[in-house]
Enzyme design. Structure first.
Site, PDB file in Angstrom:
ATOM      1  N   HIS A  20       0.838  -1.206   0.000  1.00 25.47           N
ATOM      2  CA  HIS A  20       0.000   0.000   0.000  1.00 25.47           C
ATOM      3  C   HIS A  20       0.876   1.260   0.000  1.00 25.47           C
ATOM      4  CE1 HIS A  20      -3.095  -2.622   2.322  1.00 25.47           C
ATOM      5  NE2 HIS A  20      -3.589  -2.444   1.104  1.00 25.47           N
ATOM      6  N   LYS A  44     -17.537  -6.085   8.567  1.00 27.40           N
ATOM      7  CA  LYS A  44     -16.573  -7.113   8.157  1.00 27.40           C
ATOM      8  C   LYS A  44     -15.684  -7.559   9.316  1.00 27.40           C
ATOM      9  CE  LYS A  44     -14.371  -6.879   4.018  1.00 27.40           C
ATOM     10  NZ  LYS A  44     -13.658  -6.168   2.916  1.00 27.40           N
ATOM     11  N   ARG A  93      -2.125  -6.166  -8.325  1.00 28.34           N
ATOM     12  CA  ARG A  93      -0.971  -7.026  -8.029  1.00 28.34           C
ATOM     13  C   ARG A  93      -0.808  -8.132  -9.044  1.00 28.34           C
ATOM     14  NH1 ARG A  93      -3.428  -8.032  -2.231  1.00 28.34           N
ATOM     15  NH2 ARG A  93      -5.129  -8.256  -3.711  1.00 28.34           N
ATOM     16  N   SER A 131      -3.470  -7.700   3.025  1.00 29.13           N
ATOM     17  CA  SER A 131      -3.720  -7.526   4.466  1.00 29.13           C
ATOM     18  C   SER A 131      -4.193  -8.839   5.088  1.00 29.13           C
ATOM     19  CB  SER A 131      -4.773  -6.435   4.691  1.00 29.13           C
ATOM     20  OG  SER A 131      -4.301  -5.201   4.219  1.00 29.13           O
TER      21      SER A 131
HETATM   22  O1  PNS Z   1      -9.202  -2.796   0.327  1.00 33.25           O
HETATM   23  P1  PNS Z   1     -10.459  -3.210  -0.320  1.00 33.25           P
HETATM   24  O2  PNS Z   1     -11.356  -3.890   0.685  1.00 33.25           O
HETATM   25  O3  PNS Z   1     -10.255  -4.017  -1.566  1.00 33.25           O
HETATM   26  O4  PNS Z   1     -11.213  -1.852  -0.784  1.00 33.25           O
HETATM   27  C1  PNS Z   1     -12.500  -1.911  -1.357  1.00 33.25           C
HETATM   28  C2  PNS Z   1     -13.126  -0.505  -1.491  1.00 33.25           C
HETATM   29  C3  PNS Z   1     -13.053   0.241  -0.172  1.00 33.25           C
HETATM   30  C4  PNS Z   1     -12.344   0.275  -2.528  1.00 33.25           C
HETATM   31  C5  PNS Z   1     -14.583  -0.675  -1.972  1.00 33.25           C
HETATM   32  O5  PNS Z   1     -15.205  -1.636  -1.171  1.00 33.25           O
HETATM   33  C6  PNS Z   1     -15.396   0.610  -1.907  1.00 33.25           C
HETATM   34  O6  PNS Z   1     -15.135   1.546  -2.628  1.00 33.25           O
HETATM   35  N1  PNS Z   1     -16.395   0.642  -0.984  1.00 33.25           N
HETATM   36  C7  PNS Z   1     -17.230   1.801  -0.777  1.00 33.25           C
HETATM   37  C8  PNS Z   1     -18.684   1.525  -1.176  1.00 33.25           C
HETATM   38  C9  PNS Z   1     -18.871   1.711  -2.671  1.00 33.25           C
HETATM   39  O7  PNS Z   1     -18.697   2.779  -3.213  1.00 33.25           O
HETATM   40  N2  PNS Z   1     -19.212   0.588  -3.316  1.00 33.25           N
HETATM   41  C10 PNS Z   1     -19.364   0.563  -4.759  1.00 33.25           C
HETATM   42  C11 PNS Z   1     -18.001   0.435  -5.415  1.00 33.25           C
HETATM   43  S1  PNS Z   1     -18.189  -0.031  -7.059  1.00 33.25           S
END
Ligand code: PNS
Length: 179
Positions: A20, A44, A93, A131
């Site tokens: 990150h 979660k 990745r 993570s």
């Molecule tokens: O580290 P992660 O868990 O892969 O991150 C995922 C994240 C936070 C980028 C995604 O879950 C997100 O943007 N969540 C916010 C809710 C939202 O906007 N959902 C629609 C996305 S298409």
């Protein structure tokens, strides 16, 4: 007048690792400001609360004036409007990341046609890092030095000691690099 290029780098960051941080560094020559956006995802059952995750990241980027760290809940595109950003940065990745990332990028652009997603590849040394694996390897006593910043290793030690005192105590030799 030139427009400020503000990017949002969203994620769960539970916890943040060197892959990150490598992406954050790669953003610096490209964007005027990078907002690391920590998702408030209590459902979660994260290992660290959103406040703890924000604090850890703030400490790690303290020397970077271009970087801001904030939590968010709700839609990412709504948060982006609030902070005046139109670029989402995501780390890619491996090919296996692509399908989900592609869906998210297109959905975000559907929700707000001004939003574009930029993918960045972390340094090869971190291409297998997540993570989830950090938490698993740490809990089982594996060495994460070089993959996770020392202050995060220290936080992992504290958290796992709180949750599983017996296992944590018996594993102390295997991890290295702890504060
Ligand atoms: O580290 P992660 O868990 O892969 O991150 C995922 C994240 C936070 C980028 C995604 O879950 C997100 O943007 N969540 C916010 C809710 C939202 O906007 N959902 C629609 C996305 S298409």
């Amino acid at each position: 007048m030139t427009t400020r290029r503000v990017a949002v780098y969203p994620g769960s960051f539970d916890p943040i690792h060197n892959g990150h941080l490598d992406i954050v560094e790669r953003c610096l020559p490209i964007f005027d400001e990078v907002v690391v956006a920590v998702l408030r995802n209590e459902e979660k059952r994260p290992l660290f609360s959103v406040e703890e995750r924000v604090e850890m990241i703030r400490d790690l980027v303290a020397g970077r004036a271009q970087v801001r760290v904030q939590s968010f809940s709700g839609l990412l595109v709504d948060f982006m409007r609030q902070v005046g950003a139109r670029t989402v940065v995501r780390g890619l990745r491996a090919v296996s990341d692509f399908e989900f990332e592609f869906q998210m990028a297109l959905m975000n652009r559907r929700l707000n046609s001004n939003v574009e997603t930029v993918f960045m590849m972390p340094k090869e040394d971190f291409s297998y890092l997540s993570s989830r694996l950090v938490k698993e390897v740490y809990a089982l006593g594996g060495d994460l030095v070089g993959l996770v910043p020392a202050p995060v290793l220290a936080r992992l030690a504290e958290r796992l000691a709180e949750r599983r005192p017996a296992v944590s105590a018996s594993n102390e030799g295997g991890r290295g690099g702890k504060a």
